[in-house]
Each structure stands twice: as C-alpha cells, then as structure tokens.
Design a protein around this motif. Sequence first.
Motif, PDB file in Angstrom:
ATOM      1  N   ALA A  28      -0.879  -4.705  -8.538  1.00 18.42           N
ATOM      2  CA  ALA A  28      -1.119  -3.536  -8.030  1.00 18.42           C
ATOM      3  C   ALA A  28      -0.107  -2.521  -7.965  1.00 18.42           C
ATOM      4  O   ALA A  28      -0.388  -1.444  -8.329  1.00 18.42           O
ATOM      5  CB  ALA A  28      -1.621  -3.742  -6.370  1.00 18.42           C
ATOM      6  N   VAL A  29       1.208  -3.169  -7.842  1.00 16.42           N
ATOM      7  CA  VAL A  29       2.125  -2.055  -7.989  1.00 16.42           C
ATOM      8  C   VAL A  29       2.330  -1.539  -9.357  1.00 16.42           C
ATOM      9  O   VAL A  29       2.454  -0.337  -9.719  1.00 16.42           O
ATOM     10  CB  VAL A  29       3.649  -2.720  -7.595  1.00 16.42           C
ATOM     11  CG1 VAL A  29       4.698  -1.824  -7.821  1.00 16.42           C
ATOM     12  CG2 VAL A  29       3.579  -3.213  -5.942  1.00 16.42           C
ATOM     13  N   SER A  87       0.764  -1.251   0.099  1.00 13.19           N
ATOM     14  CA  SER A  87       0.087   0.045   0.050  1.00 13.19           C
ATOM     15  C   SER A  87       0.848   1.209   0.048  1.00 13.19           C
ATOM     16  O   SER A  87       0.491   2.280  -0.655  1.00 13.19           O
ATOM     17  CB  SER A  87      -0.987  -0.045   1.268  1.00 13.19           C
ATOM     18  OG  SER A  87      -1.789  -0.986   1.361  1.00 13.19           O
ATOM     19  N   CYS A 110       2.455   1.661  -3.266  1.00 12.77           N
ATOM     20  CA  CYS A 110       1.265   2.006  -4.594  1.00 12.77           C
ATOM     21  C   CYS A 110       0.656   3.389  -4.118  1.00 12.77           C
ATOM     22  O   CYS A 110      -0.186   3.955  -5.105  1.00 12.77           O
ATOM     23  CB  CYS A 110      -0.066   1.191  -4.246  1.00 12.77           C
ATOM     24  SG  CYS A 110       0.522  -0.452  -4.855  1.00 12.77           S
ATOM     25  N   ALA A 130      -0.473   0.816 -10.167  1.00 10.01           N
ATOM     26  CA  ALA A 130      -0.300   2.318  -9.424  1.00 10.01           C
ATOM     27  C   ALA A 130       0.953   3.031 -10.198  1.00 10.01           C
ATOM     28  O   ALA A 130       0.487   4.318 -10.300  1.00 10.01           O
ATOM     29  CB  ALA A 130       0.095   2.030  -8.111  1.00 10.01           C
TER      30      ALA A 130
END
Length: 398
Positions: free
Chosen positions: A222-223, A189, A192, A226
């Motif tokens: 996710a990375v 998180s 990102c 982002a």
Amino acid sequence: MTVDHVDGEAMGSLVVTNIGELVTNDATLGEGMLGVLRDAAIVAENGRVAWVGPAARAPAADAALDAAGRAALPGFVDSHTHLVFAGDRGGEFATRMSGAPYTGGGIRTTVAATRAASDDELRETVGRLRREALRQGTTTIEIKSGYGLTVPHEVRSLRIAAEVSAETTFLGAHVVPPEYADRPDEYVSLVCGEMVTAAAPYARWVDVFCERGAFDEDQSRAVLSAGIAAGLMPRVHANQLGPGPGVRLAVEVQAASADHCTYLADADVDALAGSATVATLLPGAEFSTRSPYPNARRLLDAGVTVALATDCNPGSSYTTSMSFCLALAVRDMRMTPEEAVWAATAGGARALRRTDVGHLAVGSRADVVLLDAPSYLHLAYRPGVPLIHEVIQDGVLT
Ligand code: NIG
Ligand code: FE
C-alpha cells in the motif's frame, strides 16, 4: 598552470595526468569488468568528462593535476543512507557488543530525538555527515527521511536532505510511531494519504521497512503504491532481520533496489535474477549489529546486479565509509575486489537509476577519486587506512 589544490572553485577545464591505474567501469575503454586503463589521463570540463585515454595523448586544459602514478576511480555512489537524525545510540551499540540482539526497536529513540531537534541542528548533522562522506570519496549520496514520522517532521527531514542531495527518499513507513502503536493501519493510511502528498515534492523515491515488527506485505504494498501514485519511484528495505516478502514485493513493484537482502530464499534470488531490481548489500549493518552477512556470492553467481552502500544511520550502521563497506564485502562476503569496487560505484548508480555517475566516460559526470595507492585493490587490502587523496566532484577539486 599546475594545480596543487583549488578548493571548490570552478576553473575551466582540468586534466588529471599520470594516473597509474584508472577504473572507468567502461569495458569499451579498458580491461576487465572495471575497464581499467593504465598510465591514463582524464579531462573534466563544465562538470563532465570531456576526454579519457592514455596520458601520453592527453589534450591540454586550463589546469593540470599530476596524479603521480596514483590509482583513480569514479566517485563512490552511496545509494542508501539515513543522515537526517538527532541523538546518539552509542550506548545501544555497546550493549549489542556485549551480546544484546538488534531488533530495530532503537529507531523510536532516534525518532524522539529527531522530533525534538531544531531545523538547524538537523541541518548541521546532515551537512557534517555529507562532508564526512565526500572526504571519503562519496560524490553521490541518497538520503532517507524516516525519523520524523509525522507529516511536518517527515517533510522537514526531506527538505533538509534535499538541500545537500537530489537523491532523497520518503521513508515515512520506517516503523509505526508510538502514538499509533495500537492502530498501525491508521498510521499506514496517514502515510499513504496526507503524508506522501506533502512529502512528494521533496523526494525522488519512496521506501518502506518491510519486516516483521515494522510493516507487513500488504501494508508495504500500500505504501509503495501510494508513493508511485504520487510520482515517486520505489525501493524497499527487505529481508534484513529475517526471511519475508520484501524482496519479492520489491521485484513485483519494479523497485530500483531491494536493500539489505540478508535472509533470502531461493525464490527471492530467482526473482531478483529475473528482474531489473538491484540487490543493495549493506555490510556496515551486519558489522555493527553482529549479524550474519548477506550471501553476495549466491546473488552474483545467479546473475543479480549487486550494489554496496553504507546504510549510515545512528543505530545499525554509523559509518559514512564506502571503503570500509567495500573491505567487509571482500573479506566477509566473498566478493572479489573488482566486484566490490564495481558495486560501490556503478552498482550504486544502477540502484539509483542514474546513468551519469558511477563510471568515467565522455559525457559522464566528472566525479573522480584519487587514491594514495597504486591500485584500487588497496581499498580492501589496506582496510581502515585513509587512502582518499583527492576528490573531484563535478570536475571541481573538493
Ligand atoms: O536500514 N532497517 C531499518 N532502518 C535502518 C536502521 C535504523 C536504526 O536502527 O535507526 C537500517 O538498518
Ligand atoms: Fe536502511
């Protein structure tokens, strides 16, 4: 005027004459996949190639360099390095050479040393390795962060990398740092969110180490997402230490390159073959970790675009030598010398989505390497020998 050596000075136009064998990587200019011209000349002006053709027809220029029959080729494009680090892992290398496996665990040793280093220490290392690479013919180099793993340390790594190269890559997702060991999703998180936002102004690319022990498929996606949302283009460390989802994820997000590609399933090869994603092979890593080499023949025969790069880093591949990697690719990965030279120049350019480097034609960057050899074949045929006679970057002798 005849030039012997004018270090780093712009000097109007420059003609390099009497090139015995010139690799252009342009099939419209010369023979075969390397577009080879014999008895050639090339003219550089304002950093770009202004003319290329037979030496007998070369136009005059402000300065002339006689290649004396030597071979010449485009400067190497090293599309994968990790030059921003501190510390030394020679001991880890020695342990491996006595039989210990490479697991990637040593990355954390370098993270600790990098965090403890001053800006000037990091700058000195990056500058020294960049010069070392240039002396060995690398005129374009990609540099990743990934040994900071906090917001300020990743930003600092990228700022320092950006001082020597436009090809900088945010690799905040290299490994989960020790302080997040029991809460990896919180680290993802952070990467990102705050980290990619702070890093994006200093980077062109986003990368993730998608591997067991680093980041899984969902975390990696996710990375990369982002990074893309922050304006970066994706590339992926994929399938280095074992089979996994990295290559297919790279193709899914239309990454410029999937790097390593050591353990591939048929579906991975098919996915690459049907995509614009380059497979960047890093044989220095297999050499220095005593691992099996990737199967370059299988990729090439399937129609995949292959690049070669050094992966220069203090753990798995501490070399800046593209010639060394090229020789390994020919000897141990069954690439032909032509394929390997193409992969180390034009292939690297494709892996960085660059159309101005990796080939020599009117309008391309005037990045030219002269070899102390009559042919590019000698790069693999004479391994370990310093064959780089002269490096011209942006039309300037370095
Ligand atoms: O590309 N695979 C992850 N990163 C590097 C290794 C870095 C290290 O061991 O410090 C690589 O091989
Ligand atoms: Fe790497």
